[in-house]
Write an enzyme that holds these catalytic residues in place. Structure first.
Site, mmCIF file in Angstrom:
data_model
loop_
_atom_site.group_PDB
_atom_site.id
_atom_site.type_symbol
_atom_site.label_atom_id
_atom_site.label_comp_id
_atom_site.label_asym_id
_atom_site.label_seq_id
_atom_site.Cartn_x
_atom_site.Cartn_y
_atom_site.Cartn_z
ATOM 1 N N LYS A 80 0.866 -1.185 0.000
ATOM 2 C CA LYS A 80 0.000 0.000 0.000
ATOM 3 C C LYS A 80 0.892 1.220 0.000
ATOM 4 O O LYS A 80 2.046 1.147 0.447
ATOM 5 C CB LYS A 80 -0.868 0.003 1.265
ATOM 6 C CG LYS A 80 -2.026 0.957 1.212
ATOM 7 C CD LYS A 80 -3.242 0.342 0.559
ATOM 8 C CE LYS A 80 -4.360 1.359 0.408
ATOM 9 N NZ LYS A 80 -5.539 0.751 -0.241
ATOM 10 N N ASP A 114 -6.955 4.800 -4.879
ATOM 11 C CA ASP A 114 -7.655 4.749 -3.589
ATOM 12 C C ASP A 114 -8.166 6.163 -3.272
ATOM 13 O O ASP A 114 -8.249 7.000 -4.180
ATOM 14 C CB ASP A 114 -6.685 4.217 -2.510
ATOM 15 C CG ASP A 114 -7.393 3.733 -1.251
ATOM 16 O OD1 ASP A 114 -7.836 2.583 -1.230
ATOM 17 O OD2 ASP A 114 -7.495 4.510 -0.284
ATOM 18 N N THR A 146 -16.446 -4.184 -6.227
ATOM 19 C CA THR A 146 -16.383 -4.183 -4.756
ATOM 20 C C THR A 146 -17.803 -4.233 -4.197
ATOM 21 O O THR A 146 -18.098 -5.020 -3.275
ATOM 22 C CB THR A 146 -15.660 -2.918 -4.227
ATOM 23 O OG1 THR A 146 -14.351 -2.890 -4.790
ATOM 24 C CG2 THR A 146 -15.546 -2.930 -2.713
ATOM 25 N N GLY A 176 -22.181 6.118 4.116
ATOM 26 C CA GLY A 176 -21.306 6.533 3.015
ATOM 27 C C GLY A 176 -21.813 5.999 1.689
ATOM 28 O O GLY A 176 -21.774 4.795 1.441
ATOM 29 N N GLY A 178 -20.677 6.844 -1.515
ATOM 30 C CA GLY A 178 -19.757 7.271 -2.567
ATOM 31 C C GLY A 178 -19.756 6.215 -3.661
ATOM 32 O O GLY A 178 -20.774 5.573 -3.935
ATOM 33 N N VAL A 180 -18.615 3.105 -3.936
ATOM 34 C CA VAL A 180 -19.037 1.741 -3.596
ATOM 35 C C VAL A 180 -20.448 1.739 -3.014
ATOM 36 O O VAL A 180 -21.308 0.957 -3.437
ATOM 37 C CB VAL A 180 -18.049 1.087 -2.592
ATOM 38 C CG1 VAL A 180 -18.514 -0.321 -2.241
ATOM 39 C CG2 VAL A 180 -16.633 1.042 -3.154
ATOM 40 N N LYS A 204 -25.309 13.581 -2.235
ATOM 41 C CA LYS A 204 -25.198 12.123 -2.478
ATOM 42 C C LYS A 204 -26.391 11.377 -1.883
ATOM 43 O O LYS A 204 -26.948 10.476 -2.519
ATOM 44 C CB LYS A 204 -23.893 11.599 -1.874
ATOM 45 C CG LYS A 204 -22.673 12.202 -2.537
ATOM 46 C CD LYS A 204 -21.485 11.299 -2.461
ATOM 47 C CE LYS A 204 -20.346 11.889 -3.272
ATOM 48 N NZ LYS A 204 -19.281 10.994 -3.528
ATOM 49 N N ALA A 255 -17.969 -2.106 2.978
ATOM 50 C CA ALA A 255 -16.762 -2.052 2.137
ATOM 51 C C ALA A 255 -15.569 -1.354 2.761
ATOM 52 O O ALA A 255 -14.437 -1.561 2.317
ATOM 53 C CB ALA A 255 -17.096 -1.318 0.842
ATOM 54 N N ALA A 256 -15.795 -0.499 3.759
ATOM 55 C CA ALA A 256 -14.691 0.346 4.246
ATOM 56 C C ALA A 256 -13.502 -0.503 4.698
ATOM 57 O O ALA A 256 -13.690 -1.574 5.273
ATOM 58 C CB ALA A 256 -15.180 1.228 5.385
HETATM 59 P P1 NAD Z 1 -15.712 7.440 -1.866
HETATM 60 O O1 NAD Z 1 -14.755 8.482 -1.437
HETATM 61 O O2 NAD Z 1 -16.230 7.427 -3.255
HETATM 62 O O3 NAD Z 1 -17.017 7.454 -0.893
HETATM 63 C C1 NAD Z 1 -16.946 7.597 0.479
HETATM 64 C C2 NAD Z 1 -18.197 8.352 0.925
HETATM 65 O O4 NAD Z 1 -18.243 8.362 2.347
HETATM 66 C C3 NAD Z 1 -18.199 9.817 0.475
HETATM 67 O O5 NAD Z 1 -19.434 10.087 -0.189
HETATM 68 C C4 NAD Z 1 -18.065 10.598 1.763
HETATM 69 O O6 NAD Z 1 -18.758 11.848 1.731
HETATM 70 C C5 NAD Z 1 -18.685 9.646 2.767
HETATM 71 N N1 NAD Z 1 -18.295 9.842 4.162
HETATM 72 C C6 NAD Z 1 -17.071 10.143 4.671
HETATM 73 N N2 NAD Z 1 -17.125 10.177 6.023
HETATM 74 C C7 NAD Z 1 -18.404 9.880 6.359
HETATM 75 C C8 NAD Z 1 -19.095 9.754 7.589
HETATM 76 N N3 NAD Z 1 -18.488 9.951 8.760
HETATM 77 N N4 NAD Z 1 -20.415 9.421 7.572
HETATM 78 C C9 NAD Z 1 -21.053 9.224 6.393
HETATM 79 N N5 NAD Z 1 -20.443 9.333 5.201
HETATM 80 C C10 NAD Z 1 -19.149 9.656 5.183
HETATM 81 O O7 NAD Z 1 -15.009 6.051 -1.488
HETATM 82 P P2 NAD Z 1 -15.366 4.603 -2.068
HETATM 83 O O8 NAD Z 1 -14.499 4.313 -3.226
HETATM 84 O O9 NAD Z 1 -16.838 4.458 -2.189
HETATM 85 O O10 NAD Z 1 -14.824 3.665 -0.872
HETATM 86 C C11 NAD Z 1 -15.539 3.550 0.337
HETATM 87 C C12 NAD Z 1 -14.747 2.697 1.313
HETATM 88 O O11 NAD Z 1 -14.535 1.406 0.745
HETATM 89 C C13 NAD Z 1 -13.343 3.255 1.631
HETATM 90 O O12 NAD Z 1 -13.030 2.927 2.965
HETATM 91 C C14 NAD Z 1 -12.432 2.468 0.692
HETATM 92 O O13 NAD Z 1 -11.109 2.362 1.203
HETATM 93 C C15 NAD Z 1 -13.140 1.121 0.685
HETATM 94 N N6 NAD Z 1 -12.873 0.328 -0.523
HETATM 95 C C16 NAD Z 1 -13.107 0.874 -1.746
HETATM 96 C C17 NAD Z 1 -12.842 0.106 -2.883
HETATM 97 C C18 NAD Z 1 -13.090 0.653 -4.274
HETATM 98 O O14 NAD Z 1 -12.909 -0.096 -5.240
HETATM 99 N N7 NAD Z 1 -13.500 1.889 -4.421
HETATM 100 C C19 NAD Z 1 -12.349 -1.209 -2.751
HETATM 101 C C20 NAD Z 1 -12.146 -1.739 -1.476
HETATM 102 C C21 NAD Z 1 -12.415 -0.951 -0.357
#
Ligand code: NAD
Length: 359
Positions: A80, A114, A146, A176, A178, A180, A204, A255-256
């Site tokens: 990482k 990421d 994911t 969250g 976003g 995923v 969102k 997913a987080a």
């Molecule tokens: P992203 O940045 O697109 O979405 C994250 C969302 O969470 C955002 O909309 C943000 O506003 C929201 N957020 C942040 N803090 C918050 C809180 N306290 N309460 C509510 N919402 C909150 O990220 P993503 O790509 O959707 O990834 C989400 C998680 O999954 C991350 O932890 C990431 O490491 C993990 N993950 C992602 C992938 C991938 O392929 N994108 C793969 C494996 C793991």
């Protein structure tokens, strides 16, 4: 932090500190284990409160990648990288300088996208190195696969804990929405689930309400909802001593990355409260499966069969945890370690065989 003592305990091979004077790049690349192949792991850009926080994050995330690959049966190691910067200070010069450091590792580390690294940023890094994956949208992109893996993981948890094969009419809370979380909502909606969402960004949650009829709740309220599943899809560390006692859902499946603030203490707290926790690096492996297959040029059948395995692997982990009276986190770690040891033994015996043939 005593760095050598910490990496000895966590089992890391190499930590690379990167600095570029011109662009003011500060980055840390952590290679946890390359025993099964190059260390694979995405790059996160974050404005850390301290350098120690950044190091702690990259060490935990890279070790998680080793376990993630092993549980997903992917013959790659875990790594990482974190870039210590505010997103506003992200420049092409900084990303390209980072790309040159990745390139200097000559393929021992393969990276991707990421938090705060966009597909466009990946293209900038790629100008300096070919050891980057995931900038394409194959199979819908890593966020879609994911989300699919998380959806299947939720089904496995519901089958194990609630003894239900179908999830329609269940209530699921997603923290969250976003990349995923939004895709997860789509799968849940198509399967008749009643959805509750929270996000720091109002636009969102409004979109999810409009698309999937979700109920929007306050960020603090999401933990204590009377639902069947709580799906953390925002940031790490959200399962801690303050939040866990609030959770009413019998299942935690999201997913987080790094959901447990303290892996031992909080996994045990969840177990004592009879919550079924789906280990994050098992349930969220769909993105890694996606980029690995993109690298190999695999077809959709292969990737889908690997994502479907998330369901079976989680059932295996739940059963092991129940049988041995250990947390699901420990059961997942044990499964990953066994798979790594087994594969290393096969690789070592193949090497001995090749050597004896060539003599
Ligand atoms: P992203 O940045 O697109 O979405 C994250 C969302 O969470 C955002 O909309 C943000 O506003 C929201 N957020 C942040 N803090 C918050 C809180 N306290 N309460 C509510 N919402 C909150 O990220 P993503 O790509 O959707 O990834 C989400 C998680 O999954 C991350 O932890 C990431 O490491 C993990 N993950 C992602 C992938 C991938 O392929 N994108 C793969 C494996 C793991």
């Amino acid at each position: 932090m005593k760095v050598f003592e910490t990496i000895r305990q966590m089992g890391h091979e190499q930590i690379v500190y990167c600095h570029d004077k011109e662009s003011d790049l500060k980055a840390i690349i952590a290679l946890h284990d390359t025993g099964l192949g190059a260390a694979m792991g995405a790059t996160r850009l974050w404005s850390y409160a301290s350098e120690e926080d950044a190091l702690r994050d990259v060490l935990r995330l890279s070790r998680g990648m080793t376990y993630k690959a092993a549980c997903a049966n992917i013959p790659m190691g875990g790594g990482k990288a974190v870039i210590l910067a505010h997103p506003e200070n992200k420049t092409e010069a900084l990303l390209r300088a980072y790309g040159r450091f990745v390139d200097s590792l000559k393929g021992r580390f393969i990276t991707g996208q990421d938090v705060n690294i966009s597909p466009e940023d990946v293209r900038q890094i790629r100008q300096e190195t070919s050891y980057v994956v995931g900038q394409g949208e194959k199979f819908g992109g890593p966020a879609v696969t994911t989300a699919l893996g998380v959806f299947l993981g939720i089904k496995a948890a519901v089958e194990f804990r609630l003894h239900k094969k179908e999830i329609n009419q269940l209530k699921i809370a997603i923290q969250g929405v976003g990349s995923v979380g939004k895709n997860l909502c789509k799968y849940l909606y198509e399967n008749g689930v009643q959805i509750f969402v929270s996000d720091l960004r109002k636009d969102k949650t409004e979109e999810i309400k409009h698309l999937y009829g979700a109920t929007i709740v306050d960020s603090n309220e999401i933990y204590s909802l009377d639902v069947d599943v709580f799906a953390p899809c925002a940031l790490g560390g959200i399962l801690n001593s303050s939040t866990i006692p609030l959770i009413k859902a019998p299942i935690i499946a999201g997913a987080a990355n790094n959901q447990l603030e303290d892996e031992e203490i909080h996994a045990k707290l969840l177990q004592s409260m009879e919550k079924l926790y789906c280990p994050d690096y098992v349930i969220n492996a769909g993105g890694l499966i996606n980029v690995y297959n993109e690298m190999l040029g695999s077809n959709e059948i292969k990737i889908m069969s690997q994502i479907n395995n998330i369901y079976d692997t989680l059932l295996e982990i739940f059963k092991r945890s129940e049988k041995e009276g250990i947390t699901t986190h420990e059961a997942a770690k044990d499964l990953a370690t066994e798979r790594i040891m087994k594969t290393k033994k096969i690789v070592a015996s193949e090497r001995v065989f090749e050597k004896s043939v060539s003599l």
